[in-house]
Design a protein around this motif. Sequence first.
Motif, PDB file in Angstrom:
ATOM      1  N   THR A  29       0.862  -1.241   0.128  1.00  9.58           N
ATOM      2  CA  THR A  29       0.021  -0.017  -0.035  1.00  9.58           C
ATOM      3  C   THR A  29       0.908   1.346   0.004  1.00  9.58           C
ATOM      4  O   THR A  29       0.574   2.133  -0.748  1.00  9.58           O
ATOM      5  CB  THR A  29      -0.941  -0.024   1.221  1.00  9.58           C
ATOM      6  N   GLY A  30       1.857   1.223   0.658  1.00  8.30           N
ATOM      7  CA  GLY A  30       2.841   2.187   0.889  1.00  8.30           C
ATOM      8  C   GLY A  30       3.425   2.688  -0.251  1.00  8.30           C
ATOM      9  O   GLY A  30       3.379   3.740  -0.984  1.00  8.30           O
ATOM     10  N   ALA A  31       3.958   1.675  -0.893  1.00  5.14           N
ATOM     11  CA  ALA A  31       4.679   1.757  -2.060  1.00  5.14           C
ATOM     12  C   ALA A  31       4.142   2.173  -3.377  1.00  5.14           C
ATOM     13  O   ALA A  31       4.305   3.010  -4.036  1.00  5.14           O
ATOM     14  CB  ALA A  31       5.534   0.356  -2.483  1.00  5.14           C
ATOM     15  N   LEU A  32       2.661   1.879  -3.354  1.00  5.07           N
ATOM     16  CA  LEU A  32       1.761   1.977  -4.438  1.00  5.07           C
ATOM     17  C   LEU A  32       1.205   3.716  -4.418  1.00  5.07           C
ATOM     18  O   LEU A  32       1.403   4.477  -5.287  1.00  5.07           O
ATOM     19  CB  LEU A  32       0.460   1.151  -4.546  1.00  5.07           C
ATOM     20  N   LEU A  33       1.005   4.017  -3.104  1.00  7.06           N
ATOM     21  CA  LEU A  33       0.771   5.491  -2.862  1.00  7.06           C
ATOM     22  C   LEU A  33       1.973   6.266  -3.378  1.00  7.06           C
ATOM     23  O   LEU A  33       1.608   7.362  -3.656  1.00  7.06           O
ATOM     24  CB  LEU A  33       0.141   5.739  -1.486  1.00  7.06           C
TER      25      LEU A  33
ATOM     26  N   PHE B 294      -8.547   9.353  -7.753  1.00  4.99           N
ATOM     27  CA  PHE B 294      -9.055   8.173  -7.939  1.00  4.99           C
ATOM     28  C   PHE B 294      -7.839   6.938  -7.961  1.00  4.99           C
ATOM     29  O   PHE B 294      -8.380   5.900  -7.119  1.00  4.99           O
ATOM     30  CB  PHE B 294      -9.353   8.243  -9.523  1.00  4.99           C
ATOM     31  N   GLY B 295      -6.697   7.013  -7.892  1.00  4.47           N
ATOM     32  CA  GLY B 295      -5.809   6.200  -7.620  1.00  4.47           C
ATOM     33  C   GLY B 295      -5.746   5.958  -6.215  1.00  4.47           C
ATOM     34  O   GLY B 295      -5.654   4.673  -5.629  1.00  4.47           O
ATOM     35  N   SER B 296      -5.549   6.947  -5.357  1.00  5.41           N
ATOM     36  CA  SER B 296      -5.545   6.681  -3.958  1.00  5.41           C
ATOM     37  C   SER B 296      -6.612   6.095  -3.527  1.00  5.41           C
ATOM     38  O   SER B 296      -6.521   5.016  -2.455  1.00  5.41           O
ATOM     39  CB  SER B 296      -5.381   8.010  -3.259  1.00  5.41           C
ATOM     40  N   ALA B 297      -7.669   6.436  -3.848  1.00  7.96           N
ATOM     41  CA  ALA B 297      -9.033   5.962  -3.401  1.00  7.96           C
ATOM     42  C   ALA B 297      -9.020   4.359  -3.567  1.00  7.96           C
ATOM     43  O   ALA B 297      -9.152   3.463  -2.779  1.00  7.96           O
ATOM     44  CB  ALA B 297     -10.331   6.432  -3.877  1.00  7.96           C
ATOM     45  N   LEU B 298      -8.690   4.027  -5.012  1.00 11.02           N
ATOM     46  CA  LEU B 298      -8.548   2.594  -5.451  1.00 11.02           C
ATOM     47  C   LEU B 298      -7.433   1.453  -4.525  1.00 11.02           C
ATOM     48  O   LEU B 298      -7.888   0.653  -3.925  1.00 11.02           O
ATOM     49  CB  LEU B 298      -8.128   2.392  -6.891  1.00 11.02           C
ATOM     50  N   ILE B 299      -6.407   2.215  -4.341  1.00 10.26           N
ATOM     51  CA  ILE B 299      -5.312   1.522  -3.326  1.00 10.26           C
ATOM     52  C   ILE B 299      -6.006   1.289  -2.196  1.00 10.26           C
ATOM     53  O   ILE B 299      -5.827   0.235  -1.654  1.00 10.26           O
ATOM     54  CB  ILE B 299      -4.018   2.388  -3.607  1.00 10.26           C
ATOM     55  N   LEU B 300      -6.342   2.515  -1.397  1.00 12.01           N
ATOM     56  CA  LEU B 300      -6.957   2.228   0.041  1.00 12.01           C
ATOM     57  C   LEU B 300      -8.160   1.256  -0.205  1.00 12.01           C
ATOM     58  O   LEU B 300      -8.228   0.740   1.043  1.00 12.01           O
ATOM     59  CB  LEU B 300      -7.100   3.920   0.518  1.00 12.01           C
ATOM     60  N   TRP B 301      -9.084   1.444  -0.930  1.00 16.14           N
ATOM     61  CA  TRP B 301     -10.223   0.702  -0.741  1.00 16.14           C
ATOM     62  C   TRP B 301      -9.741  -0.911  -1.061  1.00 16.14           C
ATOM     63  O   TRP B 301     -10.167  -1.758  -0.200  1.00 16.14           O
ATOM     64  CB  TRP B 301     -11.260   0.816  -2.065  1.00 16.14           C
ATOM     65  N   ALA B 302      -8.857  -1.115  -2.067  1.00 16.32           N
ATOM     66  CA  ALA B 302      -8.375  -2.387  -2.177  1.00 16.32           C
ATOM     67  C   ALA B 302      -7.546  -2.896  -0.933  1.00 16.32           C
ATOM     68  O   ALA B 302      -7.931  -4.071  -0.404  1.00 16.32           O
ATOM     69  CB  ALA B 302      -7.612  -2.536  -3.367  1.00 16.32           C
ATOM     70  N   THR B 303      -6.884  -2.179  -0.158  1.00 13.56           N
ATOM     71  CA  THR B 303      -6.232  -2.530   0.996  1.00 13.56           C
ATOM     72  C   THR B 303      -7.465  -2.948   2.046  1.00 13.56           C
ATOM     73  O   THR B 303      -7.044  -3.999   2.731  1.00 13.56           O
ATOM     74  CB  THR B 303      -5.384  -1.320   1.414  1.00 13.56           C
ATOM     75  N   GLY B 304      -8.371  -2.074   2.191  1.00 10.08           N
ATOM     76  CA  GLY B 304      -9.417  -2.128   3.128  1.00 10.08           C
ATOM     77  C   GLY B 304      -9.951  -3.534   3.018  1.00 10.08           C
ATOM     78  O   GLY B 304     -10.342  -4.367   3.785  1.00 10.08           O
ATOM     79  N   LEU B 305     -10.368  -3.854   1.830  1.00 14.05           N
ATOM     80  CA  LEU B 305     -11.166  -4.962   1.307  1.00 14.05           C
ATOM     81  C   LEU B 305     -10.181  -6.279   1.511  1.00 14.05           C
ATOM     82  O   LEU B 305     -10.755  -7.354   2.193  1.00 14.05           O
ATOM     83  CB  LEU B 305     -11.463  -4.957  -0.220  1.00 14.05           C
ATOM     84  N   ILE B 306      -8.854  -6.291   1.224  1.00 14.00           N
ATOM     85  CA  ILE B 306      -8.020  -7.230   1.542  1.00 14.00           C
ATOM     86  C   ILE B 306      -7.869  -7.673   3.069  1.00 14.00           C
ATOM     87  O   ILE B 306      -7.990  -8.794   3.458  1.00 14.00           O
ATOM     88  CB  ILE B 306      -6.603  -7.076   0.727  1.00 14.00           C
ATOM     89  N   ILE B 307      -7.811  -6.486   3.863  1.00 12.33           N
ATOM     90  CA  ILE B 307      -7.728  -6.671   5.114  1.00 12.33           C
ATOM     91  C   ILE B 307      -8.865  -7.506   5.665  1.00 12.33           C
ATOM     92  O   ILE B 307      -8.837  -8.325   6.643  1.00 12.33           O
ATOM     93  CB  ILE B 307      -7.266  -5.520   5.735  1.00 12.33           C
ATOM     94  N   TRP B 308     -10.141  -6.893   5.215  1.00 10.14           N
ATOM     95  CA  TRP B 308     -11.299  -7.743   5.717  1.00 10.14           C
ATOM     96  C   TRP B 308     -11.315  -9.022   5.310  1.00 10.14           C
ATOM     97  O   TRP B 308     -11.733  -9.932   6.319  1.00 10.14           O
ATOM     98  CB  TRP B 308     -12.537  -6.816   5.172  1.00 10.14           C
ATOM     99  N   ILE B 309     -11.217  -9.204   4.001  1.00 13.55           N
ATOM    100  CA  ILE B 309     -11.331 -10.694   3.552  1.00 13.55           C
ATOM    101  C   ILE B 309     -10.255 -11.623   4.337  1.00 13.55           C
ATOM    102  O   ILE B 309     -10.567 -12.736   4.847  1.00 13.55           O
ATOM    103  CB  ILE B 309     -10.820 -10.837   2.132  1.00 13.55           C
ATOM    104  N   THR B 310      -8.963 -11.095   4.508  1.00 11.01           N
ATOM    105  CA  THR B 310      -7.989 -11.880   5.158  1.00 11.01           C
ATOM    106  C   THR B 310      -8.321 -12.089   6.892  1.00 11.01           C
ATOM    107  O   THR B 310      -7.966 -13.125   7.283  1.00 11.01           O
ATOM    108  CB  THR B 310      -6.480 -11.450   4.977  1.00 11.01           C
TER     109      THR B 310
END
Length: 152
Positions: free
Chosen positions: A95-99, A130-146
Amino acid sequence: MIFIGMVLMVLGFSLLRNSKELPAITSKEGYERGKRINFWFNMIFLGEGIAIGITIAVCNFINQTDLIPGIIALIVGIHFFPLAHLFQVKLYHVTGALLCLLALISFTFLSTAIEFGNRTVLISFALLGFGSALILWATGLIIWITTKRYRF
């Protein structure tokens, strides 16, 4: 976008609700570790806030306010690295690297604009938003799933 934010908020509340079933910290070592993590969590966010404040002040002073969003995105990206270590979440490194990468890429489009009817859209701002939103949404979703995989 609002819908996705609301979905992630509901998922977050479900994790909070389920976390109440976790065993309480009863050992002195566990309590001390929790205090240390809380202290460093607060220090990381304090450092981030100070860096953002300095960024805004300096960019305003040198009359380069168009740099503010990109530098703030870079600071937010950087703050994920100590959080990754603190919480032992390897995903935060990604997440940090992508941001950070997104922020650096956005600087190449700094003065490029697109006209939509009677509106002008700066590509760097749209890319960052848009890019930050997608990265952070994906991070949140991955954390929720795992996290959801573990039965509370």
